[in-house]
Design a protein around this motif. Sequence first.
Motif, short mmCIF file in Angstrom:
data_model
loop_
_atom_site.label_atom_id
_atom_site.label_comp_id
_atom_site.label_asym_id
_atom_site.label_seq_id
_atom_site.Cartn_x
_atom_site.Cartn_y
_atom_site.Cartn_z
N GLN A 10 0.86 -1.22 0.14
CA GLN A 10 -0.05 -0.04 0.19
C GLN A 10 0.89 1.24 -0.05
O GLN A 10 0.34 2.36 0.17
N SER A 11 2.09 0.97 -0.09
CA SER A 11 3.08 2.23 -0.20
C SER A 11 2.90 3.07 -1.31
O SER A 11 2.83 2.73 -2.56
N PHE A 12 3.35 4.30 -1.11
CA PHE A 12 3.01 5.40 -1.91
C PHE A 12 4.50 5.57 -2.60
O PHE A 12 5.60 5.62 -1.86
N VAL A 13 4.78 5.13 -4.06
CA VAL A 13 5.91 5.38 -4.72
C VAL A 13 6.86 4.23 -4.16
O VAL A 13 7.22 3.34 -5.03
N ALA A 14 7.44 4.29 -2.91
CA ALA A 14 8.52 3.28 -2.57
C ALA A 14 7.99 2.70 -1.11
O ALA A 14 7.48 3.68 -0.35
N ASP A 15 8.36 1.60 -1.05
CA ASP A 15 8.06 0.98 0.38
C ASP A 15 8.81 1.36 1.46
O ASP A 15 8.23 1.63 2.43
N ARG A 16 9.99 1.63 1.28
CA ARG A 16 10.88 1.91 2.37
C ARG A 16 11.64 2.94 1.97
O ARG A 16 12.02 3.14 0.95
N MET A 17 12.06 3.68 2.71
CA MET A 17 12.97 5.12 2.53
C MET A 17 13.87 5.21 3.68
O MET A 17 13.61 4.85 4.87
N SER A 18 15.10 5.72 3.45
CA SER A 18 16.26 6.24 4.33
C SER A 18 16.76 7.21 4.10
O SER A 18 17.04 7.71 2.97
#
Lengths: 182, 297
Positions: free
Chosen positions: B79-87
Amino acid sequence: MNKVLLLLTTLVLTLSNDSSDKVICRQGSVSFFSYTSVENIKAQNNQVSSIIDFESSKIAVSMLMNAFVFEKALMREHFNESYIESDIYPKATFEGEILDFEPAMEGAQIRIVKGLFTMHGVAEELEIKTKIEKSGSTFTLTGSFETLVESYDINIPPLLAGNIAKTISVDFRFEYEPYEEK
Amino acid sequence: MKKSSCSLLILVLLWSNGVFGQDLLNLLEAEQKDENQYAPSAFMMTRIAFGHSTEVRPQNVLDVFVANRFWNTPEESTQSFVADRMSSRIALEYAISDRLTFGAGATTFDGLFDAHLKYRAALQRNGDGWPITLTLFQNMSYDSSPIADQSVSDDFSDRLSFTSQILVSKRFNKNFSLQLAPTLVNRSLGLSAADPTSIFALGAGVRYKLGPHVSFVSEYYQVFNPLESRTTFDPIAFGVNWELGDLMLQFMLTNSWFMVEDAFITRTPNNFNFRNPNLNFGFNATYVIHFKNKLKK
């Protein structure tokens, strides 16, 4: 006829070997300005060298591009790396003639200096109104002129076009002393 | 007879004229100091892709550095927008002198707080002058992430890691620069007895300029004695650097979401391929602030 020729030849040879009829400037200053609504850019080079030969009224100027100091230290790197490409074109030079130059005249005279200015591998014909002041054996040349950036084949990315003026104004000041051959 | 002497006269005059014109610039040439000038910077940015380059900033310059990595989890749909994870890593780097830079930063995803000192010992000169740029880099990082395993010793000193690098770069020509970076990482947190605490690596980075302001970069670290208790991979990145005056942008594809030296060199868990979560999109932005007007003495 042959005697006249011989005389002329010796005259020319002695003239070309004589060094007292030249003056040199080792720490002249050249600064340029670019004014736009986005950004004002100013740079100064205090290590410009120049030489004048009275006999022929010829003048030469040579400057190292990476000796220009900017307000922002990083601008100097950008200037040398991306714009002026100083590892390929390390110097800018001017070779020209002072029109109607009177070396013996004390005080100030305003003359036109006409010649070829070479920068970034491009030679441009310039005519610069110059104030020449003589006091004793020292000469001072001051003046300013404007030149178009686009004449010098310098690549400016469209995104930064607003930051750099189309016309750059240049100021110079050279103080000359008698030239002694080393 | 008369004709020939006349033409000879003209010839002599022409010759002397030519000598005069050429002479002046040659005289200036002779006057100017003959020393080899410093070569322009090999990389322009303080980082090649994820790792540091030999570049340091001139005195009183502050770099505001923001780095981001985006990646997807292996799940088929999320359900993430654009990317699932970010740092994100936000850092400030200040040039104390023309040679020495101090920087400190924090990373969101892995909870690393880091600080570094970077000292440029030697600068490459043009021609047959000194051939390389040499920069010494020392970093310290503190791992603040929570550790569920009670058996892991996690005192303050256990959570520290140290990275020492000798960065050597050479600008071969206007377009191509190469850097080698012998690296020693020292870490202890959460390691098993089989794991080395001192890990040796050799980094290599290249820059190829595509235009006056855009360059292609690639960077790779070969780890010689990787961790034994888990599978790790060597970090690699391909990217494009874009210089925009005071703003410098870096875009890259990499297999490591870590942004601090000890983490991306020793702990990268993914190989470089296009399956999630292996491929990371990285975006670094550096904003350069000048605190000193060089024209004012």
